[in-house]
Motif scaffolding. Sequence first.
Motif, PDB file in Angstrom:
ATOM      1  N   TRP A   1       0.800  -1.229   0.000  1.00 43.36           N
ATOM      2  CA  TRP A   1       0.000   0.000   0.000  1.00 43.36           C
ATOM      3  C   TRP A   1       0.834   1.282   0.000  1.00 43.36           C
ATOM      4  O   TRP A   1       0.429   2.284  -0.573  1.00 43.36           O
ATOM      5  CB  TRP A   1      -0.926   0.053   1.222  1.00 43.36           C
ATOM      6  CG  TRP A   1      -1.813  -1.137   1.410  1.00 43.36           C
ATOM      7  CD1 TRP A   1      -1.918  -1.904   2.528  1.00 43.36           C
ATOM      8  CD2 TRP A   1      -2.754  -1.686   0.468  1.00 43.36           C
ATOM      9  NE1 TRP A   1      -2.840  -2.903   2.345  1.00 43.36           N
ATOM     10  CE2 TRP A   1      -3.376  -2.791   1.085  1.00 43.36           C
ATOM     11  CE3 TRP A   1      -3.119  -1.361  -0.832  1.00 43.36           C
ATOM     12  CZ2 TRP A   1      -4.345  -3.564   0.447  1.00 43.36           C
ATOM     13  CZ3 TRP A   1      -4.085  -2.137  -1.481  1.00 43.36           C
ATOM     14  CH2 TRP A   1      -4.685  -3.217  -0.838  1.00 43.36           C
ATOM     15  N   LEU A   2       1.945   1.259   0.689  1.00 43.97           N
ATOM     16  CA  LEU A   2       2.687   2.505   0.937  1.00 43.97           C
ATOM     17  C   LEU A   2       4.014   2.529   0.190  1.00 43.97           C
ATOM     18  O   LEU A   2       4.590   1.477  -0.120  1.00 43.97           O
ATOM     19  CB  LEU A   2       2.977   2.647   2.438  1.00 43.97           C
ATOM     20  CG  LEU A   2       1.769   2.660   3.371  1.00 43.97           C
ATOM     21  CD1 LEU A   2       2.234   2.848   4.815  1.00 43.97           C
ATOM     22  CD2 LEU A   2       0.783   3.767   2.978  1.00 43.97           C
TER      23      LEU A   2
ATOM     24  N   MET B   1      -1.794   9.157   3.755  1.00 43.19           N
ATOM     25  CA  MET B   1      -2.629   8.657   4.849  1.00 43.19           C
ATOM     26  C   MET B   1      -2.577   7.144   4.954  1.00 43.19           C
ATOM     27  O   MET B   1      -2.268   6.453   3.993  1.00 43.19           O
ATOM     28  CB  MET B   1      -4.086   9.106   4.642  1.00 43.19           C
ATOM     29  CG  MET B   1      -4.703   8.665   3.350  1.00 43.19           C
ATOM     30  SD  MET B   1      -6.253   9.540   2.986  1.00 43.19           S
ATOM     31  CE  MET B   1      -7.315   8.808   4.213  1.00 43.19           C
TER      32      MET B   1
ATOM     33  N   TRP C   1      -9.702  -1.136  10.443  1.00 43.39           N
ATOM     34  CA  TRP C   1     -10.533   0.061  10.357  1.00 43.39           C
ATOM     35  C   TRP C   1     -10.775   0.512   8.929  1.00 43.39           C
ATOM     36  O   TRP C   1     -11.303   1.592   8.696  1.00 43.39           O
ATOM     37  CB  TRP C   1      -9.943   1.179  11.210  1.00 43.39           C
ATOM     38  CG  TRP C   1     -10.349   1.007  12.638  1.00 43.39           C
ATOM     39  CD1 TRP C   1      -9.755   0.225  13.572  1.00 43.39           C
ATOM     40  CD2 TRP C   1     -11.498   1.591  13.276  1.00 43.39           C
ATOM     41  NE1 TRP C   1     -10.449   0.277  14.756  1.00 43.39           N
ATOM     42  CE2 TRP C   1     -11.521   1.117  14.609  1.00 43.39           C
ATOM     43  CE3 TRP C   1     -12.505   2.464  12.862  1.00 43.39           C
ATOM     44  CZ2 TRP C   1     -12.513   1.488  15.507  1.00 43.39           C
ATOM     45  CZ3 TRP C   1     -13.494   2.837  13.765  1.00 43.39           C
ATOM     46  CH2 TRP C   1     -13.487   2.345  15.068  1.00 43.39           C
TER      47      TRP C   1
ATOM     48  N   GLY D   1     -15.461   3.781   5.743  1.00 39.94           N
ATOM     49  CA  GLY D   1     -15.670   5.206   5.512  1.00 39.94           C
ATOM     50  C   GLY D   1     -14.786   6.114   6.343  1.00 39.94           C
ATOM     51  O   GLY D   1     -14.841   7.341   6.202  1.00 39.94           O
ATOM     52  N   VAL D   2     -13.965   5.535   7.199  1.00 43.57           N
ATOM     53  CA  VAL D   2     -13.097   6.367   8.039  1.00 43.57           C
ATOM     54  C   VAL D   2     -12.066   7.117   7.187  1.00 43.57           C
ATOM     55  O   VAL D   2     -11.705   8.262   7.478  1.00 43.57           O
ATOM     56  CB  VAL D   2     -12.380   5.509   9.109  1.00 43.57           C
ATOM     57  CG1 VAL D   2     -11.390   6.329   9.907  1.00 43.57           C
ATOM     58  CG2 VAL D   2     -13.412   4.881  10.038  1.00 43.57           C
ATOM     59  N   GLY D   3     -11.645   6.461   6.093  1.00 43.64           N
ATOM     60  CA  GLY D   3     -10.684   7.119   5.204  1.00 43.64           C
ATOM     61  C   GLY D   3     -11.246   8.420   4.648  1.00 43.64           C
ATOM     62  O   GLY D   3     -10.522   9.411   4.517  1.00 43.64           O
ATOM     63  N   GLY D   4     -12.546   8.420   4.352  1.00 46.72           N
ATOM     64  CA  GLY D   4     -13.178   9.637   3.837  1.00 46.72           C
ATOM     65  C   GLY D   4     -13.176  10.751   4.866  1.00 46.72           C
ATOM     66  O   GLY D   4     -12.939  11.927   4.541  1.00 46.72           O
TER      67      GLY D   4
ATOM     68  N   GLN E   1       0.298  10.677  -4.556  1.00 48.53           N
ATOM     69  CA  GLN E   1       0.665   9.575  -5.436  1.00 48.53           C
ATOM     70  C   GLN E   1       0.114   8.288  -4.842  1.00 48.53           C
ATOM     71  O   GLN E   1       0.069   8.133  -3.614  1.00 48.53           O
ATOM     72  CB  GLN E   1       2.180   9.466  -5.571  1.00 48.53           C
ATOM     73  CG  GLN E   1       2.793  10.671  -6.259  1.00 48.53           C
ATOM     74  CD  GLN E   1       4.240  10.460  -6.653  1.00 48.53           C
ATOM     75  OE1 GLN E   1       4.693   9.337  -6.845  1.00 48.53           O
ATOM     76  NE2 GLN E   1       4.961  11.547  -6.799  1.00 48.53           N
ATOM     77  N   VAL E   2      -0.289   7.390  -5.721  1.00 44.51           N
ATOM     78  CA  VAL E   2      -0.910   6.148  -5.270  1.00 44.51           C
ATOM     79  C   VAL E   2      -0.496   5.034  -6.228  1.00 44.51           C
ATOM     80  O   VAL E   2      -0.345   5.269  -7.439  1.00 44.51           O
ATOM     81  CB  VAL E   2      -2.463   6.338  -5.172  1.00 44.51           C
ATOM     82  CG1 VAL E   2      -3.062   6.871  -6.460  1.00 44.51           C
ATOM     83  CG2 VAL E   2      -3.173   5.062  -4.756  1.00 44.51           C
TER      84      VAL E   2
ATOM     85  N   ASN F   1      -3.954   0.058  -6.024  1.00 46.01           N
ATOM     86  CA  ASN F   1      -4.601   0.369  -4.736  1.00 46.01           C
ATOM     87  C   ASN F   1      -6.035   0.875  -4.952  1.00 46.01           C
ATOM     88  O   ASN F   1      -6.322   2.068  -4.870  1.00 46.01           O
ATOM     89  CB  ASN F   1      -3.769   1.398  -3.977  1.00 46.01           C
ATOM     90  CG  ASN F   1      -4.198   1.527  -2.511  1.00 46.01           C
ATOM     91  OD1 ASN F   1      -5.283   1.074  -2.138  1.00 46.01           O
ATOM     92  ND2 ASN F   1      -3.366   2.150  -1.707  1.00 46.01           N
TER      93      ASN F   1
ATOM     94  N   ARG G   1     -10.346   4.744  -5.343  1.00 47.19           N
ATOM     95  CA  ARG G   1     -11.791   5.040  -5.259  1.00 47.19           C
ATOM     96  C   ARG G   1     -12.065   6.192  -4.299  1.00 47.19           C
ATOM     97  O   ARG G   1     -12.888   7.062  -4.557  1.00 47.19           O
ATOM     98  CB  ARG G   1     -12.564   3.803  -4.798  1.00 47.19           C
ATOM     99  CG  ARG G   1     -12.764   2.785  -5.865  1.00 47.19           C
ATOM    100  CD  ARG G   1     -13.624   1.641  -5.350  1.00 47.19           C
ATOM    101  NE  ARG G   1     -13.926   0.716  -6.403  1.00 47.19           N
ATOM    102  CZ  ARG G   1     -14.928   0.865  -7.277  1.00 47.19           C
ATOM    103  NH1 ARG G   1     -15.728   1.903  -7.206  1.00 47.19           N
ATOM    104  NH2 ARG G   1     -15.132  -0.028  -8.213  1.00 47.19           N
TER     105      ARG G   1
ATOM    106  N   TYR H   1     -10.013   8.647  -3.410  1.00 41.68           N
ATOM    107  CA  TYR H   1      -9.553   9.930  -3.941  1.00 41.68           C
ATOM    108  C   TYR H   1     -10.477  10.423  -5.065  1.00 41.68           C
ATOM    109  O   TYR H   1     -10.823  11.604  -5.118  1.00 41.68           O
ATOM    110  CB  TYR H   1      -8.108   9.815  -4.430  1.00 41.68           C
ATOM    111  CG  TYR H   1      -7.133   9.348  -3.365  1.00 41.68           C
ATOM    112  CD1 TYR H   1      -7.290   9.732  -2.032  1.00 41.68           C
ATOM    113  CD2 TYR H   1      -6.067   8.511  -3.663  1.00 41.68           C
ATOM    114  CE1 TYR H   1      -6.410   9.283  -1.042  1.00 41.68           C
ATOM    115  CE2 TYR H   1      -5.182   8.069  -2.688  1.00 41.68           C
ATOM    116  CZ  TYR H   1      -5.367   8.450  -1.378  1.00 41.68           C
ATOM    117  OH  TYR H   1      -4.502   8.009  -0.405  1.00 41.68           O
TER     118      TYR H   1
END
Length: 195
Positions: A33-34, A89, A95, A99-102, A123-124, A128, A133, A135
Amino acid sequence: MADVEGVTVRDMRAADVPEALDLLEEVAAEGIWLGTEPGFDRHRRREHWLDGLSDPMVRTLVVVDRATDRLVGQGTVHAARYGVAELGMNLAADWRGRGVGGLLLDALIEAARGMGAHKAELQVWPHNEPALRLYLSRGFAVEGRVRAHYRRASGQVWDAILMGLGLDRVLADGSHGSGLPDAPCLPSSIQIRDA
Ligand SMILES: CC(C)(COP(=O)(O)OP(=O)(O)OC[C@H]1O[C@@H](n2cnc3c(N)ncnc32)[C@H](O)[C@@H]1OP(=O)(O)O)[C@@H](O)C(=O)NCCC(=O)NCCS
């Protein structure tokens, strides 16, 4: 709308740093992911976050589970002097998808606005999907794909997707480059003809 009750998004404090480092280690260990990879320099990151607490060009936010007081997310905005705020992020695995990411991203965008940035960028990785989605749902546009760009510890070299979100009229009015005409040798697919 996803249920995001039960968490608080707030500014990082010095006391949060060890837990935020643990979270970063966990997410980095997932490996996909990162940009940050396992074995990153924990001390350097710690200093970087602590320095950021007093830097007006940096905001670091954390997501805290109110029931347990556990730190379950972290996000950062770095505003460059030229007006672009870089966002990053991550959330604990248990978690995600709620929707916590939003909630965190909305707070980061507000922070970028509060710092006077005219644009947010990030950047992603192309694989991912949850991040892409998220962003896209907040209006970020894909601005390009850098190819064979990031060498990973595995030796692979990964592409990355560049995304941007206008925070004021600059992008809403369209991109006009520098105002000078583009050089004719640029590929026509990326030329701006009405500059
Ligand atoms: C990326 C991240 C911040 C998104 O936060 P989140 O709270 O999980 O996101 P949401 O629950 O709001 O879901 C975002 C979107 O992805 C979708 N999604 C969630 N999990 C998914 C999955 N496993 N596969 C595909 N889509 C998924 C959701 O349906 C939603 O899309 P929609 O708005 O079209 O319905 C979070 O997943 C995370 O921290 N991931 C690991 C670290 C990371 O990737 N950081 C970003 C690096 S650029």
